[in-house]
Design a protein around this motif. Sequence first.
Motif, PDB file in Angstrom:
ATOM      1  N   THR A  27      -1.218   3.169  11.739  1.00  0.00           N
ATOM      2  CA  THR A  27      -0.568   1.869  11.884  1.00  0.00           C
ATOM      3  C   THR A  27      -1.384   0.817  11.151  1.00  0.00           C
ATOM      4  O   THR A  27      -2.601   0.896  11.101  1.00  0.00           O
ATOM      5  CB  THR A  27      -0.402   1.463  13.365  1.00  0.00           C
ATOM      6  OG1 THR A  27      -1.691   1.360  13.957  1.00  0.00           O
ATOM      7  CG2 THR A  27       0.440   2.468  14.105  1.00  0.00           C
ATOM      8  N   CYS A  28      -0.697  -0.154  10.592  1.00  0.00           N
ATOM      9  CA  CYS A  28      -1.343  -1.185   9.781  1.00  0.00           C
ATOM     10  C   CYS A  28      -0.843  -2.569  10.165  1.00  0.00           C
ATOM     11  O   CYS A  28      -0.354  -3.319   9.335  1.00  0.00           O
ATOM     12  CB  CYS A  28      -1.058  -0.939   8.304  1.00  0.00           C
ATOM     13  SG  CYS A  28      -1.413   0.708   7.750  1.00  0.00           S
TER      14      CYS A  28
ATOM     15  N   PHE B 263      -7.045  -0.802  11.823  1.00  0.00           N
ATOM     16  CA  PHE B 263      -6.212   0.356  11.539  1.00  0.00           C
ATOM     17  C   PHE B 263      -6.493   1.454  12.552  1.00  0.00           C
ATOM     18  O   PHE B 263      -7.596   1.617  13.020  1.00  0.00           O
ATOM     19  CB  PHE B 263      -6.478   0.858  10.128  1.00  0.00           C
ATOM     20  CG  PHE B 263      -6.233  -0.178   9.076  1.00  0.00           C
ATOM     21  CD1 PHE B 263      -5.105  -0.974   9.096  1.00  0.00           C
ATOM     22  CD2 PHE B 263      -7.141  -0.364   8.064  1.00  0.00           C
ATOM     23  CE1 PHE B 263      -4.876  -1.929   8.127  1.00  0.00           C
ATOM     24  CE2 PHE B 263      -6.925  -1.317   7.085  1.00  0.00           C
ATOM     25  CZ  PHE B 263      -5.790  -2.101   7.115  1.00  0.00           C
ATOM     26  N   ILE B 264      -5.468   2.219  12.882  1.00  0.00           N
ATOM     27  CA  ILE B 264      -5.587   3.246  13.913  1.00  0.00           C
ATOM     28  C   ILE B 264      -5.180   4.599  13.344  1.00  0.00           C
ATOM     29  O   ILE B 264      -4.128   4.730  12.736  1.00  0.00           O
ATOM     30  CB  ILE B 264      -4.673   2.930  15.114  1.00  0.00           C
ATOM     31  CG1 ILE B 264      -5.028   1.557  15.704  1.00  0.00           C
ATOM     32  CG2 ILE B 264      -4.757   4.022  16.173  1.00  0.00           C
ATOM     33  CD1 ILE B 264      -3.989   1.021  16.657  1.00  0.00           C
ATOM     34  N   VAL B 265      -6.025   5.598  13.519  1.00  0.00           N
ATOM     35  CA  VAL B 265      -5.687   6.985  13.215  1.00  0.00           C
ATOM     36  C   VAL B 265      -6.229   7.831  14.352  1.00  0.00           C
ATOM     37  O   VAL B 265      -7.126   7.409  15.070  1.00  0.00           O
ATOM     38  CB  VAL B 265      -6.283   7.477  11.872  1.00  0.00           C
ATOM     39  CG1 VAL B 265      -5.638   6.763  10.712  1.00  0.00           C
ATOM     40  CG2 VAL B 265      -7.777   7.325  11.833  1.00  0.00           C
TER      41      VAL B 265
ATOM     42  N   MET C 109      -0.790  12.363   0.355  1.00  0.00           N
ATOM     43  CA  MET C 109      -1.382  13.160   1.434  1.00  0.00           C
ATOM     44  C   MET C 109      -2.559  13.989   0.931  1.00  0.00           C
ATOM     45  O   MET C 109      -3.532  14.205   1.655  1.00  0.00           O
ATOM     46  CB  MET C 109      -0.324  14.056   2.082  1.00  0.00           C
ATOM     47  CG  MET C 109       0.758  13.313   2.844  1.00  0.00           C
ATOM     48  SD  MET C 109       0.136  12.211   4.146  1.00  0.00           S
ATOM     49  CE  MET C 109      -0.571  13.406   5.274  1.00  0.00           C
ATOM     50  N   MET C 110      -2.517  14.449  -0.314  1.00  0.00           N
ATOM     51  CA  MET C 110      -3.643  15.195  -0.884  1.00  0.00           C
ATOM     52  C   MET C 110      -4.891  14.317  -0.953  1.00  0.00           C
ATOM     53  O   MET C 110      -5.997  14.790  -0.719  1.00  0.00           O
ATOM     54  CB  MET C 110      -3.283  15.739  -2.270  1.00  0.00           C
ATOM     55  CG  MET C 110      -2.255  16.861  -2.224  1.00  0.00           C
ATOM     56  SD  MET C 110      -1.742  17.403  -3.863  1.00  0.00           S
ATOM     57  CE  MET C 110      -3.213  18.291  -4.400  1.00  0.00           C
ATOM     58  N   VAL C 111      -4.717  13.032  -1.230  1.00  0.00           N
ATOM     59  CA  VAL C 111      -5.851  12.104  -1.222  1.00  0.00           C
ATOM     60  C   VAL C 111      -6.337  11.905   0.210  1.00  0.00           C
ATOM     61  O   VAL C 111      -7.534  11.969   0.493  1.00  0.00           O
ATOM     62  CB  VAL C 111      -5.475  10.756  -1.879  1.00  0.00           C
ATOM     63  CG1 VAL C 111      -6.594   9.735  -1.709  1.00  0.00           C
ATOM     64  CG2 VAL C 111      -5.150  10.957  -3.356  1.00  0.00           C
ATOM     65  N   ILE C 112      -5.414  11.695   1.125  1.00  0.00           N
ATOM     66  CA  ILE C 112      -5.770  11.504   2.538  1.00  0.00           C
ATOM     67  C   ILE C 112      -6.538  12.702   3.072  1.00  0.00           C
ATOM     68  O   ILE C 112      -7.525  12.553   3.792  1.00  0.00           O
ATOM     69  CB  ILE C 112      -4.495  11.247   3.375  1.00  0.00           C
ATOM     70  CG1 ILE C 112      -3.906   9.885   3.025  1.00  0.00           C
ATOM     71  CG2 ILE C 112      -4.770  11.368   4.870  1.00  0.00           C
ATOM     72  CD1 ILE C 112      -2.500   9.654   3.544  1.00  0.00           C
TER      73      ILE C 112
ATOM     74  N   LEU D 133      -6.694   4.488   7.099  1.00  0.00           N
ATOM     75  CA  LEU D 133      -7.997   5.101   6.841  1.00  0.00           C
ATOM     76  C   LEU D 133      -8.890   4.237   5.945  1.00  0.00           C
ATOM     77  O   LEU D 133      -9.986   4.630   5.586  1.00  0.00           O
ATOM     78  CB  LEU D 133      -7.808   6.484   6.198  1.00  0.00           C
ATOM     79  CG  LEU D 133      -7.219   7.540   7.119  1.00  0.00           C
ATOM     80  CD1 LEU D 133      -6.749   8.750   6.329  1.00  0.00           C
ATOM     81  CD2 LEU D 133      -8.260   7.943   8.164  1.00  0.00           C
ATOM     82  N   GLY D 134      -8.386   3.059   5.556  1.00  0.00           N
ATOM     83  CA  GLY D 134      -9.182   2.157   4.740  1.00  0.00           C
ATOM     84  C   GLY D 134      -8.867   2.209   3.253  1.00  0.00           C
ATOM     85  O   GLY D 134      -9.487   1.510   2.460  1.00  0.00           O
ATOM     86  N   GLY D 135      -7.912   3.043   2.839  1.00  0.00           N
ATOM     87  CA  GLY D 135      -7.515   3.134   1.433  1.00  0.00           C
ATOM     88  C   GLY D 135      -6.328   2.239   1.151  1.00  0.00           C
ATOM     89  O   GLY D 135      -5.865   1.495   2.021  1.00  0.00           O
TER      90      GLY D 135
END
Length: 121
Positions: free
Chosen positions: A22-23, A28-30, A79-82, A111-113
């Motif tokens: 969520t942003c 940010f939350i993961v 998603m590959m970057v994540i 995640l900060g990206g």
Amino acid sequence: GNPLIGVVGSPFVSGDTILIGTCFNKPFIVPDSFKITRNQSETSKPKIVIGSSENPTVLKKLEHDFQIIQAGGAGHKIMMVIEGVADIYINSSPSVFYWDTCGPHAILKALGGDIITFNGY
């Protein structure tokens, strides 16, 4: 626009991972269980994920300094970057739409990206 929340089921990762990010105007939350460990040695080239239809001129310029990974689907490449499979996703064509990237973009931001554009460069 900016993504506010993303939920992505990632069938390409073992264990059928579901990621949520969520942003809002808050931190940010993961999920706490989702940790990324980078295992890149200092001598290895950064990994760039690109589409199979990437501009050959751009590809030629990147090959010298980066390890190139080709994959399909804009959301999948984000998603590959994540997931730490790639360090950067580059797309030099106007073929990606917000609905392709909204969910993964929200998770990346959580995640900060982020995603940036290079219009005019």
